[in-house]
Design a protein around this motif. Structure first.
Motif, PDB file in Angstrom:
ATOM      1  N   ILE A 154      -0.157 -23.256  32.145  1.00  0.00           N
ATOM      2  CA  ILE A 154       0.570 -22.181  32.840  1.00  0.00           C
ATOM      3  C   ILE A 154      -0.061 -20.836  32.505  1.00  0.00           C
ATOM      4  CG2 ILE A 154       2.800 -21.056  33.175  1.00  0.00           C
ATOM      5  CD1 ILE A 154       4.122 -23.528  32.120  1.00  0.00           C
ATOM      6  N   PRO A 155      -0.390 -20.050  33.491  1.00  0.00           N
ATOM      7  CA  PRO A 155      -0.940 -18.725  33.195  1.00  0.00           C
ATOM      8  C   PRO A 155       0.165 -17.796  32.710  1.00  0.00           C
ATOM      9  CG  PRO A 155      -0.626 -18.970  35.546  1.00  0.00           C
ATOM     10  CD  PRO A 155      -0.242 -20.274  34.936  1.00  0.00           C
ATOM     11  N   SER A 156      -0.208 -16.826  31.965  1.00  0.00           N
ATOM     12  CA  SER A 156       0.791 -15.882  31.494  1.00  0.00           C
ATOM     13  C   SER A 156       0.258 -14.479  31.707  1.00  0.00           C
ATOM     14  CB  SER A 156       1.061 -16.134  30.016  1.00  0.00           C
ATOM     15  OG  SER A 156       1.438 -14.937  29.393  1.00  0.00           O
ATOM     16  N   VAL A 157       1.142 -13.540  31.983  1.00  0.00           N
ATOM     17  CA  VAL A 157       0.665 -12.176  32.205  1.00  0.00           C
ATOM     18  C   VAL A 157       0.649 -11.382  30.916  1.00  0.00           C
ATOM     19  CG1 VAL A 157       1.215 -11.969  34.632  1.00  0.00           C
ATOM     20  CG2 VAL A 157       2.986 -11.499  32.948  1.00  0.00           C
ATOM     21  N   THR A 158       1.142 -11.991  29.834  1.00  0.00           N
ATOM     22  CA  THR A 158       1.190 -11.236  28.588  1.00  0.00           C
ATOM     23  C   THR A 158       0.154 -11.696  27.571  1.00  0.00           C
ATOM     24  OG1 THR A 158       3.011 -12.699  27.992  1.00  0.00           O
ATOM     25  CG2 THR A 158       3.582 -10.482  28.709  1.00  0.00           C
ATOM     26  N   GLN A 159      -0.217 -13.015  27.648  1.00  0.00           N
ATOM     27  CA  GLN A 159      -1.173 -13.505  26.665  1.00  0.00           C
ATOM     28  C   GLN A 159      -2.555 -12.878  26.842  1.00  0.00           C
ATOM     29  OE1 GLN A 159      -0.857 -17.619  27.388  1.00  0.00           O
ATOM     30  NE2 GLN A 159       0.265 -18.041  25.506  1.00  0.00           N
ATOM     31  N   ASP A 160      -3.364 -13.070  25.794  1.00  0.00           N
ATOM     32  CA  ASP A 160      -4.736 -12.608  25.856  1.00  0.00           C
ATOM     33  C   ASP A 160      -5.467 -13.313  26.985  1.00  0.00           C
ATOM     34  OD1 ASP A 160      -7.262 -11.810  25.400  1.00  0.00           O
ATOM     35  OD2 ASP A 160      -7.579 -13.067  23.622  1.00  0.00           O
ATOM     36  N   ARG A 161      -6.055 -12.552  27.891  1.00  0.00           N
ATOM     37  CA  ARG A 161      -6.617 -13.192  29.063  1.00  0.00           C
ATOM     38  C   ARG A 161      -8.019 -13.753  28.831  1.00  0.00           C
ATOM     39  NH1 ARG A 161     -10.061 -10.752  32.768  1.00  0.00           N
ATOM     40  NH2 ARG A 161     -10.856  -8.769  32.049  1.00  0.00           N
ATOM     41  N   THR A 162      -8.640 -13.352  27.730  1.00  0.00           N
ATOM     42  CA  THR A 162      -9.967 -13.917  27.481  1.00  0.00           C
ATOM     43  C   THR A 162      -9.850 -15.365  27.009  1.00  0.00           C
ATOM     44  OG1 THR A 162      -9.854 -12.933  25.294  1.00  0.00           O
ATOM     45  CG2 THR A 162     -11.126 -11.747  26.943  1.00  0.00           C
ATOM     46  N   ARG A 163      -8.633 -15.711  26.502  1.00  0.00           N
ATOM     47  CA  ARG A 163      -8.376 -17.107  26.155  1.00  0.00           C
ATOM     48  C   ARG A 163      -8.438 -17.918  27.444  1.00  0.00           C
ATOM     49  NH1 ARG A 163      -3.741 -20.686  26.041  1.00  0.00           N
ATOM     50  NH2 ARG A 163      -3.015 -19.348  27.717  1.00  0.00           N
ATOM     51  N   ARG A 164      -9.210 -18.965  27.425  1.00  0.00           N
ATOM     52  CA  ARG A 164      -9.270 -19.786  28.635  1.00  0.00           C
ATOM     53  C   ARG A 164      -8.003 -20.612  28.755  1.00  0.00           C
ATOM     54  NH1 ARG A 164     -15.116 -20.514  30.848  1.00  0.00           N
ATOM     55  NH2 ARG A 164     -15.328 -18.278  30.892  1.00  0.00           N
ATOM     56  N   LEU A 165      -7.610 -20.853  29.976  1.00  0.00           N
ATOM     57  CA  LEU A 165      -6.496 -21.764  30.205  1.00  0.00           C
ATOM     58  C   LEU A 165      -6.964 -23.155  29.823  1.00  0.00           C
ATOM     59  CD1 LEU A 165      -5.575 -20.456  33.685  1.00  0.00           C
ATOM     60  CD2 LEU A 165      -4.099 -20.331  31.703  1.00  0.00           C
ATOM     61  N   LYS A 166      -6.036 -23.997  29.386  1.00  0.00           N
ATOM     62  CA  LYS A 166      -6.419 -25.361  29.057  1.00  0.00           C
ATOM     63  C   LYS A 166      -5.877 -26.311  30.112  1.00  0.00           C
ATOM     64  CE  LYS A 166      -5.569 -25.010  24.534  1.00  0.00           C
ATOM     65  NZ  LYS A 166      -4.800 -25.611  23.479  1.00  0.00           N
TER      66      LYS A 166
END
Lengths: 324, 346, 383
Positions: free
Chosen positions: B262-274
């Protein structure tokens, strides 16, 4: 050829306008005065509700539609009024990924033929058989296997089909790929697959994307800069981190607030509200700021004067009277 | 079956006979819905979540076969046994359904107001035309359709997708159903409209104590709306939990996978989604063991050969995973927190 | 025991594997088609008729044009009288002669006439030395002993020489039926093929180019379709003269309008679908778009239209034959056979009934196949 003071962007869209004839002398204001640029190796995200003109914008840029006004510079070359014949060789560098993984693949063709089609169209290979090796490599690149080459698109799951569509768009190693809502029709778990695939390929090849989406959640993970469109107009654009940290336009804020929060405790506490009502008809858009009919902060001036896209610092552009 | 339970599904199995062989869409699904509860059925396309609901109401096509041992108890009667006439009485009056594509469920040639009012007439023929119109108008108001009087005589094509979905909800509510089945009602809509519809459904439960089964592929939506969640994969329930338990302590690798994609608008965006690698299984030939095993990063040999039974974790929380077996080793096991150091080794 | 907890290694192949048998779109259609009994029955019927028309003539000893005036209008089931010489039977021909018929029902030589006995309304024939009389005073005519005036014992048996009887010129109806069916099917197939080609090209251009071209081309189609097709075909036949070619030209030049409309409609709806738009963004040539994307996807509707067009072409050919402006004798077609039969309708109704039955069977066959094909191509239509 250009003066050295100007940086040449890979794609530069300025003042792009597209009207469709709606009959009886009326016209659909699909895209109006949209300007943005995409640089090599970068991703520009274009976001808005359905009916905001983002897809029309994409299709005008890739010249499926003729622009009504404005210019499209691709590698410094004005492609906005070239004939389809002159455009044909240029298409090699500008490809497209579509929204509907079911409708965008020909059901009567095998995956091999689908991926080989661009190679044949641009005479990279002479015969279908010569394309095999490239097709196999491409299939493996998008996480499918050789065995899939002889199957028909309807035998695949949605995510697999979309990867076939991506393989078709990437097989010519274009410089720019326009992704027209490539993930909207997919399950969330599969969306992440596609997004990661696109990002990995970008890291390897330095390709540029124009990434179109109808909500802001996934766009954050692919884009370097984001533009928000409402009813044919660009209302806000900024670098991704800036936009999410500091959204200025009430519409952008509403879009952000509408994203479901994947945390039940936060979701229960949350009292920010999304946007009320529906997007008005693009045939007869509201006067002044087009968002004023749904804007919680609308002032009298919003109904009269169209706000201009102004720099609010940090290259953050926003068209809203609140910041006058 | 407790007092509060209004729907109890037991061992539901549905098989489609197609040109490509038999598709085992639902392979023994059991769950219940309590009064005033919102239950989410979550899974990717092809997990059997829609077919489960269609089979409950016997809305599956002729090519589908619902197993004889299946039972669907609703207010004391078994929906798999009752005859056509009784079924029609229950559909629409006691159980209503809304679908992903509202346009295909509305007749394009009849004004929407009339369609809703006829829905009332089917189950309450004694009501006068004027009564029905008044009821329809108040329904339109309840689902917040602006200018209900004016909209009463509009045709479906004059509405936007979100408005049509509201009309579908109004129609579903026409006879105050005890259970509303919402089959991905917001998947085709914009987030802004989805947000509005979700509010509507929450209000519905608050005001009428309607039970809702909400089908979706998006755990984010589930978090906003549901009380309890059934996670489906490969025609089976993989995990069942109350919403907080599911998000706080998921006990199935598939649930873990869904949560981390699930994408999040608050998490660090450089972290790739798994993302969960791979694709959902082909249900003409479902894997012998756990259907998720081929895509599971923690899968053991046993997972490929034997289907795990449910392990009860807590109140209303159970999961189908071999890693929850008491014999299961702690290494590379996400459900044994003490083993975190070892996870890295793999 | 411990092994079961070892990590399972799954390859990407396992995760992306598609188990179901790979089947092309055509394979899918064929599957649905053969699970529909009427469609399959239609297909078998057409196959049998085609085998009959194309291989049948190999097994017959007659020619379609071969006349034998001694055996005119012999029905497939005939009344025979015991021959007085004990050598088989006798049967009465339509021109009041007596024919020998053997025990199995094969026709033999004609008896020679001895004299006429007008007083008793009788013709006397010589049958192996004995005289037999053919009484023609009242219908039905009878074979009798001229001296005792007793009618010989009679019965009805099947005609073994001409299984379906002969026509007014003594030609074998079975053989003519084979050739007639062959001609009718050929006319229909050629006409349908010509229509398909013309329709695809015309409709394809009209739909793909669109705009003003489409408007003009479709108005031309409208004008053509306002003239009743039958009238139009007859006019062409009158101008070009009768014959196989003119029938094909006439049918081919008229029936394509429906096909053109179908193709245009298909192309119009297909050309805005995403996979066609995708082909354009790829930079594929117009030829590729037309022949790889548009036509193959429109082929389903085209085939249905063709299978529905074949019976109407057969019907039109039969109709022209019946009017007498179709094929020229001695060529046979189902229509001309019906036409020929009308002269002897009262005495030999079988001559009309047999070719009419074949026309009916062909129509049934093609309509069943067309129906089945339509359902198989569009499974949504049923539910």
């Amino acid at each position: 050829m250009d003066s050295s003071t100007r940086i040449q962007h890979l794609l530069e869209v300025s003042n792009l306008t597209k009207y469709f004839d709606a009959g009886r002398g009326r016209k659909v204001h699909a895209v109006e005065h949209v300007s943005f640029a995409v640089d090599e190796g970068m991703t520009f995200g274009l976001v808005g509700e359905s009916g905001c003109g983002k897809s029309s914008c994409a299709r005008t840029i890739i010249r499926i539609y003729e622009p009504t006004e404005g210019t499209i510079l691709f590698e410094g070359k004005d492609v906005s009024h070239l004939s389809q014949r002159i455009l044909q060789p240029l298409r090699r560098d500008m490809q497209m990924i579509f929204q509907d993984p079911y409708a965008s693949l020909n059901a009567r063709m095998t995956v091999r033929d689908i991926i080989a089609e661009p190679l044949l169209a641009h005479h990279v290979v002479k015969k279908r058989e010569e394309a095999n090796e490239i097709v196999f490599r491409m299939l493996e690149r998008v996480g499918l296997t050789r065995e899939h080459a002889n199957r028909y698109a309807h035998e695949f799951s949605g995510g697999q089909r979309q990867r076939v569509g991506i393989a078709r768009a990437l097989v010519l190693q274009p410089k720019l790929v326009i992704c027209d809502e490539p993930i909207s029709a997919l399950d969330v778990s599969i969306q992440a697959q596609v997004v990661n695939l696109l990002r990995e390929y970008q890291d390897e090849s330095g390709i540029a994307y124009l990434f179109i989406a109808h909500d802001l959640s996934m766009v954050r993970y692919v884009s370097d800069a984001v533009g928000v469109m409402y009813l044919g107009e660009l209302v806000e654009t900024a670098e991704t981190d800036e936009l999410y940290r500091n959204p200025l336009h009430p519409y952008t804020r509403g879009l952000l607030n509408s994203i479901p929060v994947a945390n039940p405790k936060l979701a229960r506490q949350r009292n920010q509200s999304g946007i009320e009502g529906d997007i008005p008809s693009p045939i007869d858009p509201p006067a002044g700021c087009r968002f004023h009919t749904r804007c919680p902060y609308a002032k009298p001036i919003c109904a009269e004067e169209t706000p201009l896209l102004k720099n609010q610092g940090n290259g953050h552009l926003c068209a809203c009277h609140l910041y006058d | 079956m407790s007092e509060d339970t209004i729907l109890q599904v037991k061992n539901l199995r549905t098989t489609f006979h197609t040109s490509r062989g038999d598709v085992q869409a639902v392979r023994g699904v059991s769950f219940h819905v309590n009064k005033g509860e919102i239950v989410g059925l979550v899974g990717e396309s092809g997990s059997g979540k829609s077919v489960t609901c269609m089979s409950m109401l016997r809305l599956v096509p002729d090519t589908a076969e619902v197993d004889k041992d299946s039972s669907v108890l609703f207010e004391g009667s078994d929906l798999t046994r009752i005859r056509g006439r009784q079924m029609r009485d229950i559909r629409g009056e006691k159980i209503a359904m809304i679908f992903q594509d509202p346009m295909s469920s509305l007749n394009p040639l009849i004004p929407v107001g009339k369609q809703v009012s006829e829905m009332i007439a089917i189950h309450h023929p004694e009501k006068s035309k004027e009564e029905r119109k008044q009821e329809t108008l108040s329904l339109f108001e309840a689902v917040r359709i602006p200018e209900p009087e004016k909209r009463y005589s509009s045709y479906p094509h004059e509405f936007s997708g979100g408005m049509r979905q509201r009309i579908m909800i109004a129609m579903a509510l026409a006879n105050h159903p005890d259970l509303l089945i919402a089959d991905e009602p917001t998947t085709a809509l914009d987030v802004t409209i989805q947000d509005q519809i979700l509010k509507q459904l929450r209000g519905l439960r608050r005001d009428y104590q309607t039970s809702i089964i909400f089908i979706t592929h998006d755990l984010g939506v589930v978090a906003e709306l549901c009380d309890r969640v059934e996670v489906l994969y490969g025609g089976l329930i993989m995990e069942e939990a109350r919403i907080d338990d599911l998000f706080d302590s998921p006990r199935h690798p598939y649930t873990l996978g869904l949560l981390s994609s699930i994408p999040s608008v608050t998490q660090d965006r450089t972290r790739r989604l798994k993302p969960i690698p791979g694709s959902p299984p082909d249900m003409t030939n479902p894997p012998r063991g756990c259907p998720f095993a081929p895509r599971c990063p923690y899968a053991r040999r046993i997972c490929a050969v034997a289907l795990p039974e449910f392990t009860t974790i807590g109140a209303e929380h159970r999961s189908r995973c071999w890693l929850l077996d008491p014999e299961a080793p702690a290494s590379n096991n996400p459900f044994r927190p003490e083993s975190e150091g070892q996870t890295q080794e793999m | 025991m411990e092994q079961k907890w070892e990590m399972l290694s799954s390859s990407n192949e396992d995760r992306e594997k598609i188990w179901s048998r790979s089947r092309t779109f055509a394979g899918d259609v064929w599957f649905r088609f053969r699970h529909k009994p009427t469609a399959l029955a239609g297909l078998v019927l057409i196959a049998v008729l085609m085998a009959f028309a194309f291989f049948g003539p190999l097994f017959t000893k007659y020619d379609y044009a071969e006349q034998n005036l001694t055996v005119v209008n012999i029905p497939p089931r005939m009344t025979v009288y015991d021959a007085p010489d004990g050598n088989g039977y006798l049967t009465i021909t339509q021109n009041l002669k007596l024919l020998r018929v053997d025990q199995d029902g094969r026709l033999g030589e004609q008896l020679s006439r001895v004299r006429d006995d007008d007083a008793r309304s009788m013709t006397i024939f010589d049958c192996g030395g004995t005289e037999v009389g053919l009484y023609y005073g009242k219908t039905p005519y009878k074979v009798c002993n001229p001296d005792k005036l007793t009618v010989y014992h009679h019965r009805t048996i099947w005609n073994r020489s001409y299984l379906l009887g002969t026509d007014a010129l003594g030609r074998d109806i079975l053989t003519r039926l084979m050739y007639g069916t062959r001609v009718s099917l050929m006319v229909a197939f050629v006409a349908a093929f010509v229509n398909m080609i013309v329709g695809i090209v015309y409709g394809g251009i009209s739909g793909y180019v669109g705009g003003m071209t489409d408007q003009i081309m479709m108005r031309i189609v409208d004008v053509i379709s306002t003239i009743p097709l039958t009238l139009y075909v007859i006019l062409i036949m009158v101008i070009m003269g009768s014959g196989l070619q003119s029938i094909i030209v006439a049918l081919g030049s008229v029936y394509w309008v429906d096909m053109a409309r179908v193709v245009r409609g298909q192309v119009l709806s297909l050309k805005n679908q995403e996979f066609v738009v995708a082909a354009r963004t790829i930079g594929s040539s117009t030829r590729t778009i037309l022949f790889q994307h548009l036509i193959p996807n429109a082929m389903g509707s085209i085939l249905v239209t063709v299978t529905m067009l074949i019976p109407s072409a057969i019907f039109m050919e039969a109709f022209l034959g019946f009017l007498g402006i179709g094929l020229q004798p001695p060529l046979a077609s189902l229509g001309t056979m019906c036409n020929d039969a009308t002269e002897n309708l009262r005495t030999s109704p079988y001559q009309l009934f047999i070719p009419a039955l074949v026309i009916v069977l062909i129509m049934f066959g093609f309509n069943f196949v067309g129906d089945g094909l339509r359902d198989a191509l569009d499974p949504k239509l049923k539910k």
